[in-house]
Design an enzyme around this catalytic site. Structure first.
Site, PDB file in Angstrom:
ATOM      1  N   GLY A 190     -37.419  57.188 -50.589  1.00 16.33           N
ATOM      2  CA  GLY A 190     -36.092  57.766 -50.322  1.00 16.33           C
ATOM      3  C   GLY A 190     -35.000  56.898 -50.933  1.00 16.33           C
ATOM      4  N   HIS A 191     -35.082  55.595 -50.660  1.00 16.07           N
ATOM      5  CA  HIS A 191     -34.110  54.668 -51.262  1.00 16.07           C
ATOM      6  C   HIS A 191     -34.208  54.729 -52.787  1.00 16.07           C
ATOM      7  CE1 HIS A 191     -34.852  52.357 -47.343  1.00 16.07           C
ATOM      8  NE2 HIS A 191     -33.557  52.611 -47.317  1.00 16.07           N
TER       9      HIS A 191
ATOM     10  N   GLY B 112     -27.607  58.794 -48.617  1.00 14.41           N
ATOM     11  CA  GLY B 112     -28.660  59.776 -48.347  1.00 14.41           C
ATOM     12  C   GLY B 112     -28.205  60.799 -47.326  1.00 14.41           C
TER      13      GLY B 112
ATOM     14  N   ASP C 270     -28.876  60.596 -43.437  1.00 12.34           N
ATOM     15  CA  ASP C 270     -27.896  60.129 -42.447  1.00 12.34           C
ATOM     16  C   ASP C 270     -26.633  60.982 -42.589  1.00 12.34           C
ATOM     17  OD1 ASP C 270     -29.152  57.491 -41.295  1.00 12.34           O
ATOM     18  OD2 ASP C 270     -29.552  57.498 -43.438  1.00 12.34           O
TER      19      ASP C 270
ATOM     20  N   SER D 192     -38.329  57.028 -43.874  1.00 16.29           N
ATOM     21  CA  SER D 192     -37.417  56.140 -43.161  1.00 16.29           C
ATOM     22  C   SER D 192     -38.076  54.772 -43.031  1.00 16.29           C
ATOM     23  CB  SER D 192     -37.151  56.710 -41.764  1.00 16.29           C
ATOM     24  OG  SER D 192     -36.578  55.720 -40.943  1.00 16.29           O
TER      25      SER D 192
ATOM     26  N   ARG E 169     -37.905  52.974 -40.571  1.00 17.82           N
ATOM     27  CA  ARG E 169     -38.447  52.886 -39.203  1.00 17.82           C
ATOM     28  C   ARG E 169     -39.838  53.507 -39.091  1.00 17.82           C
ATOM     29  NH1 ARG E 169     -32.879  53.217 -38.218  1.00 17.82           N
ATOM     30  NH2 ARG E 169     -32.082  51.575 -36.839  1.00 17.82           N
TER      31      ARG E 169
HETATM   32  P1  AMP Z   1     -30.937  52.449 -44.816  1.00 24.90           P
HETATM   33  O1  AMP Z   1     -31.666  51.356 -45.519  1.00 24.90           O
HETATM   34  O2  AMP Z   1     -31.746  53.174 -43.795  1.00 24.90           O
HETATM   35  O3  AMP Z   1     -29.586  52.013 -44.329  1.00 24.90           O
HETATM   36  O4  AMP Z   1     -30.645  53.551 -45.936  1.00 24.90           O
HETATM   37  C1  AMP Z   1     -29.936  53.255 -47.098  1.00 24.90           C
HETATM   38  C2  AMP Z   1     -29.560  54.549 -47.770  1.00 24.90           C
HETATM   39  O5  AMP Z   1     -30.739  55.292 -48.102  1.00 24.90           O
HETATM   40  C3  AMP Z   1     -28.702  55.458 -46.871  1.00 24.90           C
HETATM   41  O6  AMP Z   1     -27.685  56.066 -47.635  1.00 24.90           O
HETATM   42  C4  AMP Z   1     -29.712  56.458 -46.370  1.00 24.90           C
HETATM   43  O7  AMP Z   1     -29.150  57.693 -45.997  1.00 24.90           O
HETATM   44  C5  AMP Z   1     -30.612  56.598 -47.578  1.00 24.90           C
HETATM   45  N1  AMP Z   1     -31.921  57.131 -47.174  1.00 24.90           N
HETATM   46  C6  AMP Z   1     -32.706  56.690 -46.148  1.00 24.90           C
HETATM   47  N2  AMP Z   1     -33.800  57.464 -46.045  1.00 24.90           N
HETATM   48  C7  AMP Z   1     -33.708  58.407 -47.018  1.00 24.90           C
HETATM   49  C8  AMP Z   1     -34.539  59.516 -47.420  1.00 24.90           C
HETATM   50  N3  AMP Z   1     -35.678  59.814 -46.797  1.00 24.90           N
HETATM   51  N4  AMP Z   1     -34.123  60.270 -48.465  1.00 24.90           N
HETATM   52  C9  AMP Z   1     -32.960  59.992 -49.101  1.00 24.90           C
HETATM   53  N5  AMP Z   1     -32.141  58.976 -48.768  1.00 24.90           N
HETATM   54  C10 AMP Z   1     -32.505  58.194 -47.741  1.00 24.90           C
END
Ligand code: AMP
Length: 280
Positions: free
Chosen positions: A36-37, A148, A151, A188, A190
């Site tokens: 995703g990232h 993403g 969120d 995710s 998590r």
């Molecule tokens: P985080 O590390 O969870 O703070 O996420 C960093 C960025 O990656 C944020 O903009 C999230 O919305 C995005 N993100 C997390 N999971 C996904 C996913 N499955 N698909 C697309 N973007 C994602």
């Protein structure tokens, strides 16, 4: 890939690139990187000369100390993935680079979206998100900021933050669709904390979102939401909310004649998961 741990040299480096008319795309993350990232990073690399990723687990956005303590950390693997994805710059700050000595905590007037849904169940969360994103924007000041859709409410909060801080014309927000596992589970960081059985059960979140999308015009929204919550509870989830909301305001919706999104937050074992789906 160049790794910066300090804010000032990074800002200076980026300023030079901007003077050379290079376009900068920025993907802020909390690490434990997954596909995703990487999809955000790929999108950034397509449309910018330089892609910068930050990895910083921001303590001020965690309302639950246990969640912060157990947040997955896989920094060596993250660096490998970033190099492979063609990311050119990594910002890996220590806490004191973000919240330096003399740092003055601000309050952001985010309006009604601050205290509903995620904001209601995680008091202070969006102030913490705003705080870290505001600091990162001061340091990086990119042309394009990649977020993403996973969120959904956070994207709305950051849009509001850009207006509040007068950056809405300077920095373009790009919202990238949620990347999912083959079975529908939203990727995710998590998810790393779920065991195999929980990972399979967690796909029900997506199934319930899809069920709502498919039955949108066949039952009253209250009925659809109640069924989704019951189905999740029956397999062991504790559901914080399952909402059908207006996509522009996140206010509870009752009819299909407006732009809609379904949003859910539910805990399985010790792991709280969120997801959403555009409905129409
Ligand atoms: P985080 O590390 O969870 O703070 O996420 C960093 C960025 O990656 C944020 O903009 C999230 O919305 C995005 N993100 C997390 N999971 C996904 C996913 N499955 N698909 C697309 N973007 C994602």
């Amino acid at each position: 890939m160049i790794i910066f741990k300090k804010a000032k040299p990074l800002t200076a480096y980026l300023l030079n690139l901007k003077k050379e008319n290079k376009k900068i795309g920025f993907v802020p993350t909390m690490g434990a990187l997954h596909e995703g990232h990487l999809s955000l990073l790929r999108e950034a690399s397509k449309n910018n000369d330089y892609t910068i990723c930050s990895i910083f687990v921001n303590p001020t956005q965690f309302n639950n100390p246990e969640d912060f303590k157990h947040y997955p950390k896989t920094i060596e693997k993250d660096i490998e993935q970033l190099v492979l994805s063609g990311c050119k710059i990594l910002f890996l700050p220590h806490l004191t680079e973000i919240y330096h000595r003399g740092y003055q905590k601000k309050h952001y007037n985010l309006g009604p979206i601050e205290n509903i849904l995620e904001g209601f169940y995680r008091p202070g969360h969006f102030q913490g998100v705003s705080e870290v994103v505001d600091r990162l924007m001061q340091i990086v000041s990119p042309h394009n900021l990649y977020l993403g859709q996973k969120d959904f409410q956070q994207c709305m909060v950051i849009k509001k933050l850009m207006e509040l801080t007068g950056r809405e014309n300077e920095i373009q927000l790009v919202v990238v669709p949620t990347l999912r596992e083959k079975n529908g589970l939203a990727m995710s960081s998590r998810n790393l904390r779920l065991d195999q059985n929980e990972k399979e059960l967690a796909t029900s979140i997506y199934n319930e979102l899809m069920a709502i999308k498919n039955r949108l015009t066949s039952s009253p929204f209250e009925q659809l939401k109640k069924t989704a919550v019951l189905n999740l509870e029956n397999i062991g989830f504790q559901v914080d909310y399952f909402e059908i909301a207006n996509r522009e305001t996140l206010a509870t919706a009752n009819t299909p004649n407006e732009p809609l999104v379904a949003l859910v937050a539910a805990t399985l074992g010790k792991v709280r998961l969120i997801d959403n789906l555009i409905l129409n």
